[in-house]
Design a protein around this motif. Structure first.
Motif, PDB file in Angstrom:
ATOM      1  N   VAL A 536       0.819  -1.212   0.000  1.00 31.20           N
ATOM      2  CA  VAL A 536       0.000   0.000   0.000  1.00 31.20           C
ATOM      3  C   VAL A 536       0.848   1.255   0.000  1.00 31.20           C
ATOM      4  O   VAL A 536       0.363   2.346  -0.342  1.00 31.20           O
ATOM      5  CB  VAL A 536      -0.956  -0.004   1.209  1.00 31.20           C
ATOM      6  N   ASP A 537       2.125   1.144   0.388  1.00 35.88           N
ATOM      7  CA  ASP A 537       3.000   2.312   0.382  1.00 35.88           C
ATOM      8  C   ASP A 537       3.259   2.827  -1.026  1.00 35.88           C
ATOM      9  O   ASP A 537       3.604   3.994  -1.207  1.00 35.88           O
ATOM     10  CB  ASP A 537       4.329   1.979   1.056  1.00 35.88           C
ATOM     11  N   VAL A 538       3.130   1.952  -2.032  1.00 36.61           N
ATOM     12  CA  VAL A 538       3.396   2.367  -3.406  1.00 36.61           C
ATOM     13  C   VAL A 538       2.407   3.429  -3.845  1.00 36.61           C
ATOM     14  O   VAL A 538       2.766   4.401  -4.519  1.00 36.61           O
ATOM     15  CB  VAL A 538       3.353   1.139  -4.347  1.00 36.61           C
ATOM     16  N   ASP A 539       1.130   3.278  -3.453  1.00 30.85           N
ATOM     17  CA  ASP A 539       0.111   4.231  -3.872  1.00 30.85           C
ATOM     18  C   ASP A 539       0.257   5.580  -3.181  1.00 30.85           C
ATOM     19  O   ASP A 539      -0.298   6.584  -3.653  1.00 30.85           O
ATOM     20  CB  ASP A 539      -1.279   3.665  -3.590  1.00 30.85           C
ATOM     21  N   GLN A 540       0.980   5.619  -2.072  1.00 32.83           N
ATOM     22  CA  GLN A 540       1.118   6.865  -1.337  1.00 32.83           C
ATOM     23  C   GLN A 540       2.291   7.707  -1.805  1.00 32.83           C
ATOM     24  O   GLN A 540       2.475   8.828  -1.325  1.00 32.83           O
ATOM     25  CB  GLN A 540       1.271   6.558   0.164  1.00 32.83           C
ATOM     26  N   TRP A 552      12.545   2.554  -6.401  1.00 30.40           N
ATOM     27  CA  TRP A 552      11.677   1.945  -5.386  1.00 30.40           C
ATOM     28  C   TRP A 552      12.529   1.036  -4.516  1.00 30.40           C
ATOM     29  O   TRP A 552      12.996  -0.008  -4.956  1.00 30.40           O
ATOM     30  CB  TRP A 552      10.549   1.164  -6.053  1.00 30.40           C
ATOM     31  N   ARG A 568       2.117  -3.472  -8.065  1.00 27.90           N
ATOM     32  CA  ARG A 568       1.591  -2.107  -7.975  1.00 27.90           C
ATOM     33  C   ARG A 568       2.542  -1.098  -8.625  1.00 27.90           C
ATOM     34  O   ARG A 568       2.109  -0.108  -9.219  1.00 27.90           O
ATOM     35  CB  ARG A 568       1.365  -1.759  -6.503  1.00 27.90           C
ATOM     36  N   ASP A 571       1.956  -1.154 -12.312  1.00 27.62           N
ATOM     37  CA  ASP A 571       0.722  -0.438 -12.656  1.00 27.62           C
ATOM     38  C   ASP A 571       0.938   1.073 -12.653  1.00 27.62           C
ATOM     39  O   ASP A 571       0.462   1.781 -13.550  1.00 27.62           O
ATOM     40  CB  ASP A 571      -0.390  -0.819 -11.684  1.00 27.62           C
ATOM     41  N   ARG A 572       1.653   1.556 -11.655  1.00 27.78           N
ATOM     42  CA  ARG A 572       1.904   2.991 -11.602  1.00 27.78           C
ATOM     43  C   ARG A 572       2.827   3.439 -12.736  1.00 27.78           C
ATOM     44  O   ARG A 572       2.735   4.570 -13.211  1.00 27.78           O
ATOM     45  CB  ARG A 572       2.514   3.370 -10.248  1.00 27.78           C
ATOM     46  N   GLU A 575       0.632   3.857 -15.723  1.00 27.47           N
ATOM     47  CA  GLU A 575      -0.142   5.083 -15.557  1.00 27.47           C
ATOM     48  C   GLU A 575       0.715   6.318 -15.843  1.00 27.47           C
ATOM     49  O   GLU A 575       0.261   7.281 -16.480  1.00 27.47           O
ATOM     50  CB  GLU A 575      -0.704   5.142 -14.137  1.00 27.47           C
TER      51      GLU A 575
END
Length: 860
Positions: A536-540, A552, A568, A571-572, A575
């Motif tokens: 979940v840290d990736v989305d932040q 990363w 993730r 995916d980013r 995007e």
């Protein structure tokens, strides 16, 4: 029997070229041509005297000696081609227009590209153009050269029709790459640009393409010839690239003319014809014909023309001849030479004629008519004259071959260099045999300079310009090498320069606890290095248009979160590319870590399959290629990457991957003995290979950014972790006293204190109590004399489902320090250390040169 040099290596013996086959004939002491000219002059004079009957002495003298004086220049038997050829071409040149505009270039207006073929405008005659692969014989053994000669000779012997092989040398602007780096704007880029300016100097940068031109009288014949050549090349694992569209085929033909706006037809826009050169669309061009081969040749004897620092276009037209016709020609030559005046030249010519005729009779060689045409180009006449002097000097210095300037035939010579399917120039060819032609191979190349490439070390004693977006099918790359091979060093230097020069974004997955990418590399590029502990840290993490360098840091991410975090991140990445349309390279350090997660494996497989559609280049780095190729993902990835680099590895790893990488015996041996920063670089699906040397080819700032050598501060900091663990137990003074005593005994006065820090493993019988022993003799495979290796139980690592141990990273060293607090002093030193301290000390020093899993050091 093959000769060997002082080191026992086999040497390639020079091959004697039959250069005396065209030795001049004579009648007695007088050359045959001079006899014919004198006879013709006497007959013309006699007929003129009998017809005119001059009365005065002056007229009689003119009629008698006029034919002799007029025909005297044609008696020069040493000229090739003969004088009458020059007379006819000069007269034809005088009657032709000097300036050729589009309306006067009728032959080019009739040419067209249709259905994968170039129609020349003469009936149904057409041709096609293929890109040829290359082979690097610069460091090959005599056996490898002999094998290549045999393959190239067998390919030529199987030909039953004419082909043309063209080598196009395109000069690149040296300052272009430096200017692009400087224009990046950052202080690091400006310093690098100044260093590149000093490093490259005046060294020329040349991009070369090797093309095979296959002509045919009609389309069905062309298809049959292409099928035959395709099957013949498949026997030797040669993989030529055929044009995928008519536009690509048209581009191959257009590339031989100067840069200009695209036209709807083939050919140049304007040509100004002169006696010694041409001006084609503002560019000066001069063409030559290779008249004589050197007396002796070896494999790739003309590498100074086809792979050197001289921008020369080379076209070799090959026409197979019938063996029976060749033998009859040799018989006529033997009879003519046998009746000539005895000379040393005649004796050598007779030996060569008889030997060649006997080889043809035994079907060992075949005859060929070969015409080699050279072309140089310059933006000014002064530059053209400089290239002319360099070319002539290079020819004289390398084997003493003979070239002739195509006076009054400059346009005809240029049309032979351009893939247009023109007939060979008259009297400019040579009759050669398979042995000479096999050693005149156009496939050898040791340099690598791609258009728009990034300056990266040297290859073949020339600057290497490489990047993965220079016309390859995709921008993917794989890097294989053992520990210390320089793969990380190569990637950091390459991607930093590529980011400065082409503004290509770089995203990195760094799983190393030494932060090889998340540390100095990220700071050098002014990027961001978010630490990821959960998926979940990736989305932040904030990502914007300015996120050009994102590293990363997954070194602290647990195994159960690692795969989801990688998914993730991918995916980013997609995007980011979709939102900003930014070409991006995605680098995965130590790619075998991806194999632990099925989701991450599937996501990386999908990314490398579809990445080229998004402008994403996936870069894979691993030091375990055998394990990588043992997985489905590894085999799939290597089958899709268009470029790869292989550095130093141990023999077992090289043997395991040799078949996948298609390594030759010489390449395997060189990879095993390679030093740090030296490796085999292959691109264009392995067709172009070069030995890349990056050692001492970087600036000081780049070396400080890219190297991973442990400094004294790093070693001292790691020793501090161990001292902290020992201090917690009150035993640091005991260890210091033991180390100082036995360093004096074993290493001599003034030696440092040997300290071991590294791999901590769990003893099965003490795992629950957190107590470990060093060199336990009850465990099989352990050193009873005592390894300088500390063992300790770790309940936290067992609870996390990971294998207990320290990999040498900073966070793991801290965990080891915490685990060692509860262990008694005897567990560190051990009884075996007290019994045989000298042997233990030597063992600790040996471990200091090992890999990261058992690292030792000397604290001065």
């Amino acid at each position: 029997m093959a000769e060997v040099e002082a080191y026992g290596d086999e040497l390639e013996l020079p091959y004697s070229v039959p250069t005396h086959l065209e030795a001049s004939e004579s009648i007695g002491p007088i050359p045959h041509r001079l006899w014919a000219v004198r006879l013709g002059a006497w007959m013309a004079s006699s007929m003129a005297l009998a017809t005119l009957h001059p009365t005065d002495d002056l007229t009689r003298a003119l009629v008698q000696w006029g034919p002799v004086l007029a025909l005297a220049p044609f008696g020069a038997w040493w000229l090739h081609p003969p004088p009458e050829h020059g007379l006819m071409t000069s007269l034809r040149h005088l009657t032709r227009p000097r300036l050729l505009d589009p309306d006067r270039l009728h032959s080019y207006q009739r040419m067209r590209v249709e259905n994968g073929a170039v129609y020349t405008g003469t009936g149904e005659a057409c041709l096609t153009v293929w890109r040829l692969p290359t082979v690097n014989l610069d460091v090959a053994s005599a056996a490898a050269r002999r094998r290549h000669r045999a393959e190239w000779g067998a390919f030529l012997d199987a030909l039953g029709h004419e082909v043309t092989i063209v080598i196009r040398a395109r000069r690149m602007r040296r300052l272009q790459a430096i200017f692009e780096v400087f224009e990046h704007g950052s202080q690091e880029a400006r310093v690098l640009a100044k260093w590149l300016q000093t490093q490259l100097g005046d060294r020329p940068l040349i991009d070369r393409e090797r093309l095979l031109v296959v002509p045919a009288p009609d389309r069905p014949t062309l298809q049959n010839r292409c099928d035959d050549i395709r099957s013949s090349m498949a026997q030797f694992d040669w993989r030529p690239i055929e044009p995928e569209s008519d536009n690509e085929l048209q581009h191959l033909v257009h590339a031989f003319w100067p840069l200009r706006p695209a036209l709807d037809r083939l050919g140049p826009a304007m040509i100004q014809r002169k006696q010694r050169e041409l001006i084609v669309d503002g560019e000066y061009v001069r063409t030559y014909a290779l008249r004589d081969f050197p007396a002796t040749v070896t494999t790739d004897w003309w590498s100074h023309l086809t792979d050197g620092d001289l921008p020369v276009d080379v076209a070799m037209e090959i026409r197979p001849r019938n063996v029976g016709e060749g033998k009859r020609h040799l018989d006529r030559r033997e009879i003519a030479l046998a009746t000539s005046r005895p000379t040393r030249e005649r004796e050598v010519a007779l030996e060569q004629v008889r030997a060649l005729a006997m080889a043809m009779e035994r079907s060992q060689v075949k005859p060929f008519d070969v015409a080699v045409t050279l072309a140089i180009r310059g933006s000014t006449r002064t530059e053209l004259e400089q290239l002319d002097r360099r070319l002539r000097q290079r020819i004289r210095d390398r084997g003493n071959a003979t070239i002739h300037l195509l006076t009054w035939e400059q346009l005809e010579g240029l049309e032979r260099v351009v893939p247009l399917g023109r007939l060979p120039l008259p009297r400019r060819g040579r009759r050669v045999e398979t042995g000479t032609l096999a050693r005149t191979t156009p496939l050898c190349s040791a340099t690598l300079q791609l258009e728009g490439g990034v300056p990266l070390g040297e290859a073949g004693s020339a600057p290497c310009l490489f990047w993965t977006r220079a016309g390859q099918k995709n921008a993917h790359m794989a890097v294989y090498g053992g520990s210390g091979a320089g793969k990380g060093y190569l990637m950091r230097v390459y991607h930093s320069r590529k980011m400065f020069q082409h503004d290509v974004s770089i995203w990195v997955i760094d799983s190393d606890e030494q932060h090889e990418y998340a540390g100095r590399f990220c700071e050098y590029l002014h990027g961001q290095a978010p630490a990821i502990r959960r998926a979940v840290d990736v989305d932040q993490v904030p990502i914007s248009r300015r996120s050009r360098a994102v590293v990363w840091d997954l070194s602290q991410c647990p195994d159960d979160e690692y795969g989801a975090a990688v998914v993730r991140i991918c995916d980013r990445l997609i995007e980011y590319v979709d939102a900003h349309q930014a070409p991006t390279d995605f680098l995965v350090d130590e790619a075998v870590n991806i194999l632990r997660s099925r989701d991450a494996t599937q996501r990386l497989n999908d990314l490398i399959q579809r990445g080229r559609h998004w402008g994403i280049g996936v870069n894979i780095v691993t030091q375990l290629p055998s394990d990588w190729f043992g997985s489905h993902l590894g085999r799939r990835v290597h089958g899709l990457v268009d470029s790869w680099w292989c550095g130093q590895q141990n023999p077992a790893e090289v043997d395991a991957v040799a078949s996948v990488l298609r390594l030759t015996t010489e390449e395997k041996a060189k990879i095993e003995a390679a030093t740090s920063g030296v490796g085999l670089l292959a691109t264009f699906n392995g067709r172009r290979r070069a030995w890349l040397d990056l050692f001492d080819k970087v600036s000081l700032d780049e070396h400080a950014m890219a190297h991973s050598t442990r400094t004294a501060e790093t070693r001292r900091r790691r020793v501090g972790y161990l001292e902290h663990a020992l201090t917690a137990n009150g035993q640091v003074e005991i260890c210091r006293r033991w180390c100082e005593r036995y360093s004096r005994d074993c290493l001599g006065p003034g030696a440092g204190i040997p300290v071991l820090f590294g791999s901590v493993r769990v003893s099965d019988e003490r795992a629950d109590t957190g107590v470990a022993r060093a060199g336990d003799p009850r465990r099989p495979g352990r050193d009873s004399a005592g390894r300088w290796m500390f063992e300790c139980g770790s309940r936290r690592e067992r609870a996390a489902g990971r294998r207990p141990g320290i990999a040498g990273g900073r966070s793991n060293q801290r965990r080891a320090a915490d685990d060692l607090r509860g262990c008694p002093a005897d567990s560190y030193v051990g009884r075996s250390v007290r019994d045989e301290p000298a042997r233990c000390l030597r063992r600790g020093v040996q471990l200091s040169t090992g890999r990261d899993r058992a690292i030792g050091g000397i604290v001065q």
